[in-house]
Design an enzyme around this catalytic site. Structure first.
Site: not given
Ligand code: NI
Length: 158
Positions: A47, A52, A91, A133-134, A137
């Site tokens: 992911g 990011q 990550c 999780h994403e 972000h």
């Molecule tokens: Ni991550």
């Protein structure tokens, strides 16, 4: 194929709140493609979220290797969270670290696809973990913030 540089945990940008996408332009489509390329290129990436790669937009891409294949989410909203599960996460922005994190066991998420069409997806297991999780972000939250008992394993290859 275009790879983008990954923003790391010690950089300020990774902590910022991403803004919604107001129009799906060719630039956004290129971003989606580059994000997927970067995710697949990086070892074990399942992911990746736009911040990011340095773009503060509410976009992420996941592929946990299940029947869904690659999934793209624009302006996502998690509308249902049920139960809990614990998974040892890593990550791309936090290389060499892992931690057990508690996430919902099941979720429902609503988002736009690359054509601007709204879709809804139910997810459980690893896919639910990865989506949560994403999603974090997009609000500047990293998995290490949620490590159970603050325990972070270092030196792991991730
Ligand atoms: Ni991550």
């Amino acid at each position: 194929m275009a790879l983008r540089n990954i923003v790391l945990e010690n950089e300020e940008l990774i902590r910022k709140i991403s803004r919604p996408v107001d129009e799906i332009t060719p630039r956004i489509l290129t971003l989606l493609d580059d994000m997927a390329d970067t995710m697949y290129f990086e070892n074990r990436g399942i992911g990746i979220a736009a911040p990011q790669v340095g773009v503060l937009r509410r976009i992420f891409v996941v592929d946990v290797g299940d029947e869904h294949g690659k999934l793209e989410f624009i302006n996502p909203e998690i509308t249902r969270r049920e139960g809990t599960q614990v998974f040892c996460e890593g990550c791309l922005s936090v290389p060499g670290k892992n931690a057990d994190v508690e996430r919902p066991a099941e979720i429902t998420i609503k988002a736009l696809d690359r054509n601007g069409n709204e879709f809804t997806l139910d997810a459980d297991g690893l896919l639910a973990v990865c989506i949560c999780h994403e999603y974090d972000h997009l609000d500047g939250i990293l998995f290490i913030d949620k490590a159970i008992d603050g325990v972070i394993y270092e030196g792991a290859q991730s």
